[in-house]
Design a protein around this motif. Structure first.
Motif, mmCIF file in Angstrom:
data_model
loop_
_atom_site.group_PDB
_atom_site.id
_atom_site.type_symbol
_atom_site.label_atom_id
_atom_site.label_comp_id
_atom_site.label_asym_id
_atom_site.label_seq_id
_atom_site.Cartn_x
_atom_site.Cartn_y
_atom_site.Cartn_z
ATOM 1 N N ARG A 1 72.087 19.897 141.801
ATOM 2 C CA ARG A 1 72.193 19.210 140.508
ATOM 3 C C ARG A 1 73.018 20.027 139.521
ATOM 4 N NH1 ARG A 1 66.731 18.489 141.801
ATOM 5 N NH2 ARG A 1 66.027 19.949 140.200
ATOM 6 N N ASN A 2 72.738 21.317 139.433
ATOM 7 C CA ASN A 2 73.480 22.178 138.506
ATOM 8 C C ASN A 2 74.954 22.260 138.887
ATOM 9 O OD1 ASN A 2 71.160 22.664 137.032
ATOM 10 N ND2 ASN A 2 70.700 24.566 138.096
ATOM 11 N N ASP A 3 75.218 22.309 140.186
ATOM 12 C CA ASP A 3 76.609 22.406 140.647
ATOM 13 C C ASP A 3 77.386 21.126 140.340
ATOM 14 O OD1 ASP A 3 76.034 24.956 141.575
ATOM 15 O OD2 ASP A 3 75.912 24.364 143.685
ATOM 16 N N VAL A 4 76.787 19.980 140.591
ATOM 17 C CA VAL A 4 77.507 18.733 140.332
ATOM 18 C C VAL A 4 77.706 18.529 138.833
ATOM 19 C CG1 VAL A 4 75.649 16.987 140.234
ATOM 20 C CG2 VAL A 4 77.834 16.409 141.246
ATOM 21 N N ALA B 1 69.068 7.902 145.696
ATOM 22 C CA ALA B 1 67.711 8.484 145.685
ATOM 23 C C ALA B 1 67.609 9.724 144.818
ATOM 24 C CB ALA B 1 67.279 8.810 147.106
ATOM 25 N N GLY B 2 68.691 10.483 144.686
ATOM 26 C CA GLY B 2 68.678 11.678 143.855
ATOM 27 C C GLY B 2 69.061 12.920 144.628
ATOM 28 N N LEU B 3 69.216 13.992 143.884
ATOM 29 C CA LEU B 3 69.543 15.298 144.457
ATOM 30 C C LEU B 3 68.297 16.173 144.361
ATOM 31 C CD1 LEU B 3 73.029 15.839 142.768
ATOM 32 C CD2 LEU B 3 72.602 15.238 145.165
ATOM 33 N N ARG B 4 67.688 16.480 145.489
ATOM 34 C CA ARG B 4 66.437 17.242 145.502
ATOM 35 C C ARG B 4 66.612 18.680 145.051
ATOM 36 N NH1 ARG B 4 64.431 15.357 151.383
ATOM 37 N NH2 ARG B 4 64.311 13.149 150.894
ATOM 38 N N LYS B 5 67.722 19.301 145.442
ATOM 39 C CA LYS B 5 67.914 20.729 145.174
ATOM 40 C C LYS B 5 68.450 20.956 143.762
ATOM 41 C CE LYS B 5 68.934 21.765 149.991
ATOM 42 N NZ LYS B 5 70.010 22.169 150.910
ATOM 43 N N GLU B 6 67.772 21.834 143.045
ATOM 44 C CA GLU B 6 68.194 22.165 141.678
ATOM 45 C C GLU B 6 69.619 22.711 141.658
ATOM 46 O OE1 GLU B 6 66.729 24.748 137.783
ATOM 47 O OE2 GLU B 6 65.686 25.005 139.699
ATOM 48 N N ASP B 7 69.957 23.552 142.626
ATOM 49 C CA ASP B 7 71.318 24.102 142.682
ATOM 50 C C ASP B 7 72.351 22.997 142.835
ATOM 51 O OD1 ASP B 7 70.433 26.696 142.363
ATOM 52 O OD2 ASP B 7 70.592 27.222 144.484
ATOM 53 N N LEU C 1 70.960 15.165 132.319
ATOM 54 C CA LEU C 1 71.623 14.789 133.566
ATOM 55 C C LEU C 1 70.858 15.320 134.775
ATOM 56 C CD1 LEU C 1 75.365 15.276 132.616
ATOM 57 C CD2 LEU C 1 74.312 13.141 133.394
ATOM 58 N N ALA C 2 70.387 16.560 134.681
ATOM 59 C CA ALA C 2 69.633 17.154 135.795
ATOM 60 C C ALA C 2 68.368 16.349 136.070
ATOM 61 C CB ALA C 2 69.292 18.613 135.490
ATOM 62 N N ALA C 3 67.672 15.943 135.026
ATOM 63 C CA ALA C 3 66.453 15.148 135.203
ATOM 64 C C ALA C 3 66.781 13.790 135.824
ATOM 65 C CB ALA C 3 65.742 14.970 133.858
ATOM 66 N N PHE C 4 67.859 13.174 135.368
ATOM 67 C CA PHE C 4 68.278 11.886 135.909
ATOM 68 C C PHE C 4 68.700 12.017 137.371
ATOM 69 C CE2 PHE C 4 71.691 8.660 136.572
ATOM 70 C CZ PHE C 4 70.916 7.520 136.427
ATOM 71 N N LEU C 5 69.508 13.025 137.668
ATOM 72 C CA LEU C 5 70.023 13.195 139.029
ATOM 73 C C LEU C 5 68.947 13.584 140.032
ATOM 74 C CD1 LEU C 5 73.415 14.939 138.252
ATOM 75 C CD2 LEU C 5 73.055 12.592 139.063
ATOM 76 N N GLU C 6 67.855 14.167 139.561
ATOM 77 C CA GLU C 6 66.781 14.530 140.475
ATOM 78 C C GLU C 6 66.164 13.280 141.107
ATOM 79 O OE1 GLU C 6 62.826 17.349 140.720
ATOM 80 O OE2 GLU C 6 63.651 16.871 138.757
ATOM 81 N N MET D 1 70.758 27.016 134.358
ATOM 82 C CA MET D 1 71.372 25.698 134.259
ATOM 83 C C MET D 1 72.836 25.740 134.693
ATOM 84 S SD MET D 1 71.061 22.512 133.688
ATOM 85 C CE MET D 1 69.475 22.300 132.959
ATOM 86 N N ALA D 2 73.464 26.906 134.612
ATOM 87 C CA ALA D 2 74.872 27.015 134.972
ATOM 88 C C ALA D 2 75.025 26.769 136.462
ATOM 89 C CB ALA D 2 75.401 28.398 134.607
ATOM 90 N N GLY D 3 76.025 25.999 136.801
ATOM 91 C CA GLY D 3 76.278 25.708 138.200
ATOM 92 C C GLY D 3 77.660 26.170 138.609
#
Length: 134
Positions: free
Chosen positions: A119-122, A111-117, A92-97, A25-27
């Motif tokens: 999402r974690n970074d933002v 539309a969202g951020l597809r990449k998990e990295d 937040l990660a679920a929402f941003l996806e 989860m750490a970005g």
């Protein structure tokens, strides 16, 4: 005897699993600043941040949804607040996806951020801004 060994092994592995989950989860806040450029059309952070099409995101991590004064939230985000939700990194990660899947009826057009990295970074970047940054 085998139960004791298995039990001891499981207890020994728990910190490793927990550490791996928190690491996942750490970005990278620096990388998140670049990803946040996609958000700047609607959101601001920092000491001079103001509500725009979207609310100020200072202090978003750990905050109740729909809680920035002076911003007119959608009913669905207000409902999340009424349910007692908190913008944890996981939420937040679920929402941003996919914001519209997470909160059907949200006004957020992104539309969202597809990449998990990404999402974690933002999220790591947003975590650097406390509500005191307002």
């Amino acid at each position: 005897m085998i139960k004791k060994i298995l039990s001891a092994t499981c207890l020994t592995l728990l910190p490793v699993v927990a550490s791996a989950e928190s690491h996942a989860m750490a970005g990278d806040a620096e990388a998140g600043e670049k990803v946040f450029r996609k958000c700047k059309a609607c959101h601001q952070v920092g000491p001079d941040a103001k509500n725009r099409v979207g609310p100020i995101l200072n202090g978003i991590v750990g905050r109740t949804p729909a809680s920035v004064e002076g911003f007119d939230y959608s009913d669905v985000l207000q409902g999340l607040a009424d349910e007692g939700k908190t913008w944890t990194p996981e939420e937040l990660a679920a929402f941003l996806e996919k914001p519209r899947d997470y909160a059907k009826g949200t006004k957020m057009a992104f539309a969202g951020l597809r990449k998990e990295d990404d999402r974690n970074d933002v999220i790591a970047y947003l975590a650097t801004f406390s509500e005191a940054s307002e």
